[in-house]
Write a protein that holds these residues in place. Structure first.
Motif, PDB file in Angstrom:
ATOM      1  N   GLU A 125      34.511   2.525   2.485  1.00  0.00           N
ATOM      2  CA  GLU A 125      34.413   2.163   3.905  1.00  0.00           C
ATOM      3  C   GLU A 125      32.998   2.396   4.426  1.00  0.00           C
ATOM      4  OE1 GLU A 125      36.416   3.092   8.262  1.00  0.00           O
ATOM      5  OE2 GLU A 125      36.969   4.339   6.555  1.00  0.00           O
ATOM      6  N   GLU A 126      32.381   3.519   4.062  1.00  0.00           N
ATOM      7  CA  GLU A 126      31.009   3.791   4.502  1.00  0.00           C
ATOM      8  C   GLU A 126      30.036   2.754   3.942  1.00  0.00           C
ATOM      9  OE1 GLU A 126      30.809   8.615   5.064  1.00  0.00           O
ATOM     10  OE2 GLU A 126      30.960   7.830   3.014  1.00  0.00           O
ATOM     11  N   ARG A 127      30.214   2.388   2.682  1.00  0.00           N
ATOM     12  CA  ARG A 127      29.357   1.361   2.087  1.00  0.00           C
ATOM     13  C   ARG A 127      29.540   0.030   2.817  1.00  0.00           C
ATOM     14  NH1 ARG A 127      30.267   2.460  -4.402  1.00  0.00           N
ATOM     15  NH2 ARG A 127      28.721   4.129  -4.602  1.00  0.00           N
ATOM     16  N   THR A 128      30.788  -0.318   3.094  1.00  0.00           N
ATOM     17  CA  THR A 128      31.085  -1.585   3.770  1.00  0.00           C
ATOM     18  C   THR A 128      30.515  -1.602   5.180  1.00  0.00           C
ATOM     19  OG1 THR A 128      33.085  -1.857   2.438  1.00  0.00           O
ATOM     20  CG2 THR A 128      32.971  -3.108   4.497  1.00  0.00           C
ATOM     21  N   ALA A 184      11.102   1.662   1.012  1.00  0.00           N
ATOM     22  CA  ALA A 184      11.465   0.436   0.298  1.00  0.00           C
ATOM     23  C   ALA A 184      10.232  -0.178  -0.355  1.00  0.00           C
ATOM     24  CB  ALA A 184      12.124  -0.561   1.246  1.00  0.00           C
ATOM     25  N   GLU A 185       9.111  -0.167   0.347  1.00  0.00           N
ATOM     26  CA  GLU A 185       7.893  -0.727  -0.213  1.00  0.00           C
ATOM     27  C   GLU A 185       7.353   0.162  -1.336  1.00  0.00           C
ATOM     28  OE1 GLU A 185       5.521  -3.748  -0.847  1.00  0.00           O
ATOM     29  OE2 GLU A 185       7.049  -3.778   0.706  1.00  0.00           O
ATOM     30  N   GLN A 186       7.410   1.473  -1.144  1.00  0.00           N
ATOM     31  CA  GLN A 186       6.920   2.386  -2.177  1.00  0.00           C
ATOM     32  C   GLN A 186       7.745   2.273  -3.458  1.00  0.00           C
ATOM     33  OE1 GLN A 186       7.160   6.109  -0.066  1.00  0.00           O
ATOM     34  NE2 GLN A 186       4.985   6.105   0.422  1.00  0.00           N
ATOM     35  N   THR A 187       9.056   2.211  -3.321  1.00  0.00           N
ATOM     36  CA  THR A 187       9.920   2.144  -4.495  1.00  0.00           C
ATOM     37  C   THR A 187      10.227   0.710  -4.871  1.00  0.00           C
ATOM     38  OG1 THR A 187      11.960   2.170  -3.204  1.00  0.00           O
ATOM     39  CG2 THR A 187      11.065   4.300  -3.881  1.00  0.00           C
ATOM     40  N   ARG A 188       9.970  -0.188  -3.952  1.00  0.00           N
ATOM     41  CA  ARG A 188      10.277  -1.611  -4.073  1.00  0.00           C
ATOM     42  C   ARG A 188      11.770  -1.827  -4.243  1.00  0.00           C
ATOM     43  NH1 ARG A 188       6.543  -4.040  -8.428  1.00  0.00           N
ATOM     44  NH2 ARG A 188       7.329  -5.988  -7.609  1.00  0.00           N
ATOM     45  N   LEU A 189      12.568  -0.789  -4.052  1.00  0.00           N
ATOM     46  CA  LEU A 189      14.021  -0.872  -4.240  1.00  0.00           C
ATOM     47  C   LEU A 189      14.333  -1.788  -5.408  1.00  0.00           C
ATOM     48  CD1 LEU A 189      15.573  -0.867  -0.665  1.00  0.00           C
ATOM     49  CD2 LEU A 189      15.425   0.983  -2.295  1.00  0.00           C
ATOM     50  N   GLY A 190      13.552  -1.613  -6.463  1.00  0.00           N
ATOM     51  CA  GLY A 190      13.605  -2.515  -7.590  1.00  0.00           C
ATOM     52  C   GLY A 190      14.657  -2.240  -8.622  1.00  0.00           C
ATOM     53  N   GLY A 191      15.577  -1.383  -8.333  1.00  0.00           N
ATOM     54  CA  GLY A 191      16.638  -1.147  -9.288  1.00  0.00           C
ATOM     55  C   GLY A 191      16.346   0.024 -10.199  1.00  0.00           C
ATOM     56  N   SER A 234      21.756  -6.910 -11.227  1.00  0.00           N
ATOM     57  CA  SER A 234      22.533  -5.841 -11.842  1.00  0.00           C
ATOM     58  C   SER A 234      21.818  -4.499 -11.690  1.00  0.00           C
ATOM     59  CB  SER A 234      22.774  -6.166 -13.313  1.00  0.00           C
ATOM     60  OG  SER A 234      23.455  -5.116 -13.937  1.00  0.00           O
ATOM     61  N   SER A 235      20.531  -4.491 -11.927  1.00  0.00           N
ATOM     62  CA  SER A 235      19.731  -3.280 -11.786  1.00  0.00           C
ATOM     63  C   SER A 235      19.733  -2.786 -10.337  1.00  0.00           C
ATOM     64  CB  SER A 235      18.300  -3.564 -12.248  1.00  0.00           C
ATOM     65  OG  SER A 235      17.465  -2.464 -12.022  1.00  0.00           O
ATOM     66  N   ARG A 236      19.633  -3.711  -9.409  1.00  0.00           N
ATOM     67  CA  ARG A 236      19.630  -3.337  -7.989  1.00  0.00           C
ATOM     68  C   ARG A 236      21.007  -2.868  -7.527  1.00  0.00           C
ATOM     69  NH1 ARG A 236      15.298  -7.055  -4.765  1.00  0.00           N
ATOM     70  NH2 ARG A 236      13.546  -6.581  -6.118  1.00  0.00           N
ATOM     71  N   ARG A 237      22.065  -3.474  -8.049  1.00  0.00           N
ATOM     72  CA  ARG A 237      23.416  -2.991  -7.730  1.00  0.00           C
ATOM     73  C   ARG A 237      23.585  -1.559  -8.213  1.00  0.00           C
ATOM     74  NH1 ARG A 237      25.102  -8.278  -9.238  1.00  0.00           N
ATOM     75  NH2 ARG A 237      25.486  -7.528 -11.352  1.00  0.00           N
ATOM     76  N   GLU A 258      24.432   1.699  -6.010  1.00  0.00           N
ATOM     77  CA  GLU A 258      25.535   2.598  -6.360  1.00  0.00           C
ATOM     78  C   GLU A 258      25.038   4.043  -6.435  1.00  0.00           C
ATOM     79  OE1 GLU A 258      29.184   2.934  -9.566  1.00  0.00           O
ATOM     80  OE2 GLU A 258      27.426   1.750 -10.109  1.00  0.00           O
ATOM     81  N   MET A 259      23.886   4.226  -7.042  1.00  0.00           N
ATOM     82  CA  MET A 259      23.317   5.561  -7.179  1.00  0.00           C
ATOM     83  C   MET A 259      22.941   6.144  -5.808  1.00  0.00           C
ATOM     84  SD  MET A 259      19.969   6.652  -9.409  1.00  0.00           S
ATOM     85  CE  MET A 259      18.772   6.091  -8.210  1.00  0.00           C
ATOM     86  N   LEU A 260      22.312   5.334  -4.952  1.00  0.00           N
ATOM     87  CA  LEU A 260      21.879   5.813  -3.637  1.00  0.00           C
ATOM     88  C   LEU A 260      23.048   6.149  -2.719  1.00  0.00           C
ATOM     89  CD1 LEU A 260      18.902   3.391  -2.925  1.00  0.00           C
ATOM     90  CD2 LEU A 260      18.784   5.810  -3.580  1.00  0.00           C
ATOM     91  N   THR A 261      24.168   5.479  -2.934  1.00  0.00           N
ATOM     92  CA  THR A 261      25.327   5.723  -2.075  1.00  0.00           C
ATOM     93  C   THR A 261      26.426   6.490  -2.799  1.00  0.00           C
ATOM     94  OG1 THR A 261      26.290   3.551  -2.591  1.00  0.00           O
ATOM     95  CG2 THR A 261      24.847   3.677  -0.655  1.00  0.00           C
TER      96      THR A 261
END
Length: 182
Positions: A153-156, A47-54, A137-140, A144-147
């Protein structure tokens, strides 16, 4: 205890498929806690390396601190530094330091408290709201891409468990078991 693949090393071909790594599903008892602590550490690093920045143009365009501050102001409305700090589990001086560039860039504005004109509250500016929505929006899209390939149900379930984990972590931090970071 079985050896689990170290996700901090080169990814193997099994991890590129839609199938979850098999060893993690077989872990139980004390071994699951060992695997869990390791996966949380790997997650924190990734998360820190990618910053999960979208993804796209907004990728990595807002740091974690700014995102969390803007998000809280958007969800809870205008508030003072102390209330913002308390809600985020950090000290007021840290919030003051993190908010300054947001005010300078026009994403947050300082206004007078509606009931006490001497007090100052922080408020998300229209520019800040627009910028926050771009980043959300970018992070959503990244989530979506990661999952991709996960069921709703798995996402929830993942979201519910991650939320529960974060709430428990916050509770331990507030009970004095973990020292908050700046």
């Amino acid at each position: 205890m079985p050896t689990h693949p170290d996700m901090t090393t080169e990814l193997n071909s099994d991890l590129h498929s839609n199938q979850p790594p098999v060893p993690a599903a077989d872990v139980t008892g004390p071994a699951v806690l060992e695997a869990m602590q390791h996966q949380v550490a790997v997650f924190a690093r990734r998360a820190e390396q990618t910053r999960l920045g979208g993804v796209g143009q907004a990728r990595n365009s807002m740091d974690r601190a700014a995102y969390l501050l803007l998000n809280r102001l958007d969800l809870e409305g205008p508030m003072g530094v102390k209330a913002l700090a308390a809600g985020m589990g950090i000290d007021s001086s840290t919030v003051t330091r993190q908010v300054a560039p947001l005010v300078d860039s026009g994403l947050v504005k300082r206004t007078s408290h509606p009931e006490d004109g001497r007090a100052v509250v922080l408020q998300l500016s229209p520019r800040g709201a627009s910028r926050l929505e771009q980043v959300r929006s970018s992070r959503r899209e990244l989530m979506e891409m990661l999952t991709d390939g996960w069921s709703e149900e798995e996402r929830t379930v993942f979201c519910a468990l991650l939320t529960r984990f974060n709430v428990a972590l916050y509770g331990v931090q507030n009970a004095g078991g973990i020292t908050p970071a700046s």
